[in-house]
Design an enzyme around this catalytic site. Structure first.
Site, PDB file in Angstrom:
ATOM      1  N   HIS A 187       0.818  -1.218   0.000  1.00  0.00           N
ATOM      2  CA  HIS A 187       0.000   0.000   0.000  1.00  0.00           C
ATOM      3  C   HIS A 187       0.846   1.260   0.000  1.00  0.00           C
ATOM      4  O   HIS A 187       0.424   2.297  -0.473  1.00  0.00           O
ATOM      5  CB  HIS A 187      -0.991  -0.023   1.160  1.00  0.00           C
ATOM      6  CG  HIS A 187      -2.135  -0.907   0.860  1.00  0.00           C
ATOM      7  ND1 HIS A 187      -2.169  -2.217   1.257  1.00  0.00           N
ATOM      8  CD2 HIS A 187      -3.242  -0.711   0.110  1.00  0.00           C
ATOM      9  CE1 HIS A 187      -3.266  -2.772   0.797  1.00  0.00           C
ATOM     10  NE2 HIS A 187      -3.943  -1.893   0.103  1.00  0.00           N
ATOM     11  N   GLU A 426     -11.924 -10.211  -4.953  1.00  0.00           N
ATOM     12  CA  GLU A 426     -10.469 -10.227  -4.780  1.00  0.00           C
ATOM     13  C   GLU A 426      -9.982 -11.521  -4.148  1.00  0.00           C
ATOM     14  O   GLU A 426      -8.816 -11.639  -3.785  1.00  0.00           O
ATOM     15  CB  GLU A 426      -9.984  -8.999  -3.991  1.00  0.00           C
ATOM     16  CG  GLU A 426     -10.716  -8.722  -2.710  1.00  0.00           C
ATOM     17  CD  GLU A 426     -10.269  -7.427  -2.023  1.00  0.00           C
ATOM     18  OE1 GLU A 426      -9.248  -6.839  -2.383  1.00  0.00           O
ATOM     19  OE2 GLU A 426     -10.979  -7.015  -1.091  1.00  0.00           O
ATOM     20  N   ASP A 450      -5.144  -8.008  -4.627  1.00  0.00           N
ATOM     21  CA  ASP A 450      -5.315  -9.186  -3.773  1.00  0.00           C
ATOM     22  C   ASP A 450      -5.678 -10.419  -4.595  1.00  0.00           C
ATOM     23  O   ASP A 450      -5.260 -11.528  -4.256  1.00  0.00           O
ATOM     24  CB  ASP A 450      -6.382  -8.920  -2.706  1.00  0.00           C
ATOM     25  CG  ASP A 450      -5.790  -8.146  -1.532  1.00  0.00           C
ATOM     26  OD1 ASP A 450      -4.672  -8.501  -1.114  1.00  0.00           O
ATOM     27  OD2 ASP A 450      -6.415  -7.186  -1.062  1.00  0.00           O
ATOM     28  N   CYS A 497     -10.670  -2.255  -9.955  1.00  0.00           N
ATOM     29  CA  CYS A 497     -10.094  -1.133  -9.195  1.00  0.00           C
ATOM     30  C   CYS A 497      -8.688  -1.438  -8.697  1.00  0.00           C
ATOM     31  O   CYS A 497      -8.059  -0.597  -8.067  1.00  0.00           O
ATOM     32  CB  CYS A 497     -11.002  -0.732  -8.042  1.00  0.00           C
ATOM     33  SG  CYS A 497     -11.125  -2.005  -6.789  1.00  0.00           S
TER      34      CYS A 497
HETATM   35  C1  PEP Z   1      -7.053  -4.831  -4.476  1.00  0.00           C
HETATM   36  O1  PEP Z   1      -6.827  -5.745  -3.681  1.00  0.00           O
HETATM   37  O2  PEP Z   1      -6.843  -4.927  -5.719  1.00  0.00           O
HETATM   38  C2  PEP Z   1      -7.581  -3.544  -4.026  1.00  0.00           C
HETATM   39  C3  PEP Z   1      -8.012  -2.629  -4.859  1.00  0.00           C
HETATM   40  O3  PEP Z   1      -7.582  -3.311  -2.693  1.00  0.00           O
HETATM   41  P1  PEP Z   1      -6.267  -3.000  -1.845  1.00  0.00           P
HETATM   42  O4  PEP Z   1      -5.126  -2.782  -2.789  1.00  0.00           O
HETATM   43  O5  PEP Z   1      -6.569  -1.792  -1.023  1.00  0.00           O
HETATM   44  O6  PEP Z   1      -6.116  -4.240  -1.025  1.00  0.00           O
HETATM   45 MG    MG Z   2      -7.581  -5.639  -1.670  1.00  0.00          MG
END
Ligand code: PEP
Ligand code: MG
Length: 539
Positions: A187, A426, A450, A497
């Site tokens: 992140h 995910e 994920d 996303c």
């Molecule tokens: C993902 O897992 O692709 C997602 C958009 O959520 P995050 O990256 O916040 O886990």
């Molecule tokens: Mg995620």
């Protein structure tokens, strides 16, 4: 000198290197002779800590509004608390101990005292006392946040940066991140992309580079230290070329997201908080496809209240002026840790107690967030999506809680708008259940970060596995295809996303699969728009 690392986000940064030291605040008891001078050190540190808090207050006011900012005012007042100051003074003078030690012990005593009180409000102050004493200790030890050490923009060099630290950094003072550890899918890396700054990981630096002049080449993953004139000149040119490319993309502002053969695509942006909204507007996204609401929790010292969250959500929807805002409910856990959740250590946090699992186990936290979102929904167009779903049962339980929240609001006469409900796809389990899940919700949003991690059994946080983390793996692409097909069959629209949504080498593939929406980091909006507009799906 040059050092090779791995790129997390492209671009060129030129500026001074500043090493970020964490405030681990290991406090030793040291005997001192001049107790007056030691108390003066404490007084000076208090003044400095209050200045930091005042700056944080101003920043929070701008980014998350008054209710969240108020905590920094409370902290300033607590630093003036006479009993606390007396306790520190007394220890320094009677026990001849150093200020750090006196602050640490007084902080512990006061926080234990607050924790033992009956009143919930007073109990909650225990964490605040800990926080302010840590802040004073950090100042005394000279380990305060890098942002406050510098008033010119710098290339930040650190061992590693947690998302909670990254969100607290002053973005206007950051030219680039360079870290020794961390993975490209973490992140923190996502935050670097959101901030649109070049970032490197895996750079084996030594502390002597602090304060030296540096260049980050985010394309090649190289850090130059004290580069010669010719190198500086070359990179200044490169920076100009990049700026020119960005200017050209600017011409796409205001243009529709439509393929050559007329397929319309929803091109939305991913954000972590109110502070990212200007970038969404500047880059002309048609909506927000992922609001990572957990960053409100990460940037806070304690659970954000319903009012604080409501203010943040309302501010985002109002600024988006009728454009869709998809808020993802709390996705805490794994690499996004917050002390006040008191999550136990887990051997496998990525597969652990996180996200919707926490919300279903602790419905009070969940309901507070849902109430805030529903209240904000009467100010614009809001949708909600839920992370880490694995089963139909979870979705039904969520919908039941949502219904309870709406009933509560109805009985209190509080208005709310029409809110679409969606889930993130995910986990492989969710992919396999998409046929049934599509009948339960309005939309799917595929979290490829994920989904890649769980499909390939590759820990996205482990830098050793970066070369195995292949989001283009056919298994991941098939999972996306299956999700789109089953989603549409069951009447749900489908978006992406995860970071893969911004990969323009796949834009055409996604559109051919039938993906309805792409939600990407704001800095990638115009590049993806360009890719969409270059597609001809009739061929
Ligand atoms: C993902 O897992 O692709 C997602 C958009 O959520 P995050 O990256 O916040 O886990
Ligand atoms: Mg995620």
């Amino acid at each position: 000198m040059e050092m090779q690392g791995k790129s997390v986000f492209g671009g060129v940064a030129i500026g001074r290197l500043s090493i970020y030291k964490k405030s681990d605040n290991v406090v030793k008891r040291v005997k001192i002779q001049d107790t007056d001078a030691e108390f003066k050190r404490f007084e000076d540190a208090t003044v400095k800590a209050k200045e930091q808090l005042a700056a944080l207050y101003d920043k929070a006011m701008k980014e998350v509004g008054e209710t969240s900012a108020a905590i920094f005012e409370v902290h300033q007042m607590m630093l003036d608390d006479l009993d606390f100051r007396e306790s520190v003074a007394n220890m320094i003078k009677t026990q001849n101990v150093n200020a750090e030690y006196a602050v640490a012990v007084s902080g512990d005593n006061f926080s234990t005292m607050f924790a033992a009180m009956d009143d919930d409000y007073m109990k909650a102050r225990a964490a605040d006392v800990k926080d302010i004493s840590n802040r004073v200790i950090s100042v005394l030890q000279g380990t305060e946040d890098a942002k406050l050490n510098s008033d010119e923009p710098v290339i930040l060099v650190a061992e590693d940066l947690a998302p909670s630290e990254t969100v607290q950094l002053d973005k206007s003072l950051l030219l680039s991140f360079v870290t020794r550890y961390g993975s490209t899918n973490s992140h923190t890396a996502i935050l670097a992309r959101t901030m649109n700054i070049p970032a490197l990981i895996g750079v084996d630096y030594d502390e002597s580079i602090d304060g030296h002049f540096g260049i980050v080449d985010g394309f090649k993953g190289v850090l130059y230290i004290d580069p010669d004139e010719a190198t500086i000149e070359k990179y200044r040119k490169k920076q100009e070329e990049e700026a020119e490319k960005a200017r050209l993309l600017q011409e796409l502002k205001g243009m529709p997201d439509i393929t050559k053969d007329g397929r319309k695509v929803k091109l939305y942006a991913n954000i972590g908080g109110v502070g990212d909204v200007p970038a969404v507007l500047q880059n002309d996204a048609s909506g927000i496809g992922l609001f990572r609401s957990e960053f409100l929790y990460l940037g806070s010292e304690t659970f954000p209240t319903e009012e604080e969250q409501f203010n943040a959500y309302r501010s985002v929807v109002q600024t988006m002026a009728g454009k869709k805002v998809i808020i993802r409910t709390l996705d805490i856990g794994a690499d996004k840790q917050v002390d006040y959740f008191n999550l136990e250590h887990e051997d496998n946090p990525a597969m652990g107690y996180r996200a919707i699992r926490i919300c279903l186990e602790q419905p009070d936290i969940f309901k507070t967030q849902l109430r805030a979102i529903y209240r904000a929904s009467s100010y614009g167009s809001i949708a909600i999506m839920f992370p880490m779903i694995i089963s139909i049962d979870e979705v039904r339980r969520i919908k039941k809680i949502v219904a309870e929240v709406k009933e509560e609001l109805d009985s209190q006469g509080i208005e709310y708008g029409d809110v679409e409900l969606g889930i993130m796809i995910e986990t492989p389990a969710a992919v396999w259940m998409t046929e049934e899940l599509a009948k339960e919700v309005d939309f799917f949003s595929i979290g490829t970060n994920d989904l890649t991690q769980y499909t390939l059994a590759i820990d996205r946080q482990n830098p050793r596995l970066d070369s195995f983390y292949d989001a283009h793996h056919p298994a991941v692409l098939r999972a996306i295809q299956m999700t789109v097909e089953n989603g549409h069959k069951g009447g749900a629209w489908v978006g992406i996303c995860g970071e893969l949504g911004a990969d323009t080498t796949l834009t055409e593939t996604f559109l051919r699969m039938g993906v309805d929406e792409l939600s990407v980091t704001p800095s990638r909006i115009l590049a993806v728009r360009s890719a969409i507009r270059n597609c001809d799906l009739s061929k």
